[in-house]
Write an enzyme that holds these catalytic residues in place. Sequence first.
Site, PDB file in Angstrom:
ATOM      1  N   ARG A  51     -23.913  -2.020   5.537  1.00 49.76           N
ATOM      2  CA  ARG A  51     -24.224  -1.905   6.625  1.00 49.76           C
ATOM      3  C   ARG A  51     -23.783  -1.049   7.511  1.00 49.76           C
ATOM      4  NH1 ARG A  51     -25.439  -6.316   5.090  1.00 49.76           N
ATOM      5  NH2 ARG A  51     -23.369  -6.328   4.085  1.00 49.76           N
ATOM      6  N   THR A  52     -22.409  -1.119   7.697  1.00 49.66           N
ATOM      7  CA  THR A  52     -21.872  -0.341   8.585  1.00 49.66           C
ATOM      8  C   THR A  52     -22.096   1.292   8.346  1.00 49.66           C
ATOM      9  OG1 THR A  52     -19.911  -2.014   8.866  1.00 49.66           O
ATOM     10  CG2 THR A  52     -19.270   0.166   9.672  1.00 49.66           C
ATOM     11  N   LYS A  80      -7.753  13.206  -5.501  1.00 50.19           N
ATOM     12  CA  LYS A  80      -6.706  14.105  -5.736  1.00 50.19           C
ATOM     13  C   LYS A  80      -5.583  14.018  -5.083  1.00 50.19           C
ATOM     14  CE  LYS A  80     -10.578  17.670  -6.318  1.00 50.19           C
ATOM     15  NZ  LYS A  80     -11.111  18.658  -5.355  1.00 50.19           N
ATOM     16  N   ARG A 101     -13.911   4.169   7.340  1.00 45.59           N
ATOM     17  CA  ARG A 101     -13.339   2.998   7.075  1.00 45.59           C
ATOM     18  C   ARG A 101     -12.323   3.241   5.977  1.00 45.59           C
ATOM     19  NH1 ARG A 101     -17.181  -1.888   4.976  1.00 45.59           N
ATOM     20  NH2 ARG A 101     -17.272  -2.137   7.336  1.00 45.59           N
ATOM     21  N   HIS A 129     -11.992  -4.349  13.147  1.00 45.78           N
ATOM     22  CA  HIS A 129     -13.614  -3.974  12.758  1.00 45.78           C
ATOM     23  C   HIS A 129     -14.276  -3.733  14.148  1.00 45.78           C
ATOM     24  CE1 HIS A 129     -17.028  -2.797  10.891  1.00 45.78           C
ATOM     25  NE2 HIS A 129     -17.151  -3.653  10.116  1.00 45.78           N
TER      26      HIS A 129
HETATM   27  C1  NCD Z   1     -17.457  -6.944   7.224  1.00 42.67           C
HETATM   28  C2  NCD Z   1     -16.353  -5.960   6.968  1.00 42.67           C
HETATM   29  O1  NCD Z   1     -16.662  -4.991   6.420  1.00 42.67           O
HETATM   30  O2  NCD Z   1     -15.467  -6.509   7.235  1.00 42.67           O
HETATM   31  N1  NCD Z   1     -18.781  -6.304   7.044  1.00 42.67           N
HETATM   32  C3  NCD Z   1     -19.211  -5.549   7.856  1.00 42.67           C
HETATM   33  O3  NCD Z   1     -19.057  -4.483   8.057  1.00 42.67           O
HETATM   34  N2  NCD Z   1     -20.628  -5.870   8.208  1.00 42.67           N
HETATM   35  C4  NCD Z   1     -17.411  -8.246   6.679  1.00 42.67           C
HETATM   36  C5  NCD Z   1     -17.167  -8.519   5.341  1.00 42.67           C
HETATM   37  O4  NCD Z   1     -17.105  -7.570   4.524  1.00 42.67           O
HETATM   38  O5  NCD Z   1     -16.963  -9.717   5.038  1.00 42.67           O
END
Ligand code: NCD
Length: 305
Positions: A51-52, A80, A101, A129
């Site tokens: 999703r993100t 590397k 991320r 997040h």
């Molecule tokens: C969440 C995350 O990555 O922290 N997912 C997301 O980005 N919607 C929640 C999860 O991974 O449980």
Amino acid sequence: MRHLLSPLDFKVEELDELLNLASDIEKNPEKYKHACDGKKLATLFYEPSTRTRLSFESAMLSLGGNVLGFASADSSSASKGESVSDTIRIISCYADICAMRHPKEGAPTVAAEKSSIPVINAGDGGHQHPTQTLTDLMTIRSLKGHLDNLTIGLCGDLKFGRTVHSLINALVRYDNISFVLISPKELQLPDYIRQDVLEANNIPYKEVEQLETSMPELDILYMTRVQRERFFNEDDYVRLKDRYVLTKEKMQYANENMLILHPLPRVNEISVEVDDDPRAVYFKQVQYGVYVRMALILTLLNIKV
Ligand code: NCD
């Protein structure tokens, strides 16, 4: 230049503006179709995501911009031995804005120090997040009409769940908010959130282990999965993973206006039969996530439409 590293990087008034912009985008998507023509977003994902990453990419494409990036550490020069600081200097030459991320807490902050483009924290370890929080706030505000006067139940892995940490940080700034923290003892909220955020702001909260008995008083039930990848030991994960499963039967304890949110991915914690309940809004939440990321990109790039 502005980054988004923590949910507190925007003041409440700025958040309001951002959410207003996201709602306008929802209503008039055509108006924003060329807002980012010629701009590039880099997605630097050192940890898995569906999703993100894709919602950032979809957001930039809907604004007329382009995207580039990588979806795992293995396919980047991190494999590397390149440092995040070096990588971001390189990416700054290729893109106008980036979403990162990383499994290490604080990595996007380290990147931001060396970056000449806005850096968005798209999740750092078990820490924060912030763009999921923007998504959650937009969902609540759009469907409830307000972000104050709410009792919010947070259920599942409150220890490692970064979406929970960020959401608490953001919500304590609104009036008359209280929390019911529903988790097994082993997965309770970390002290640095309980003390430094809840207690420091005099926010009423209780910690309970039972889901059903807490449901009647909730306006929002925020379900989360147990974060397998952050456990040190698989046996603990197996023991705790099915502790909470929201079923149609349990929904009879909820009030008729309670909304169920989930950052997704779901594993077992919400049974699929709940999906048809009008109170289940986790798939709508995904759509709000795109609008709010569009608004964020415009805000950080300082583009006015
Ligand atoms: C969440 C995350 O990555 O922290 N997912 C997301 O980005 N919607 C929640 C999860 O991974 O449980």
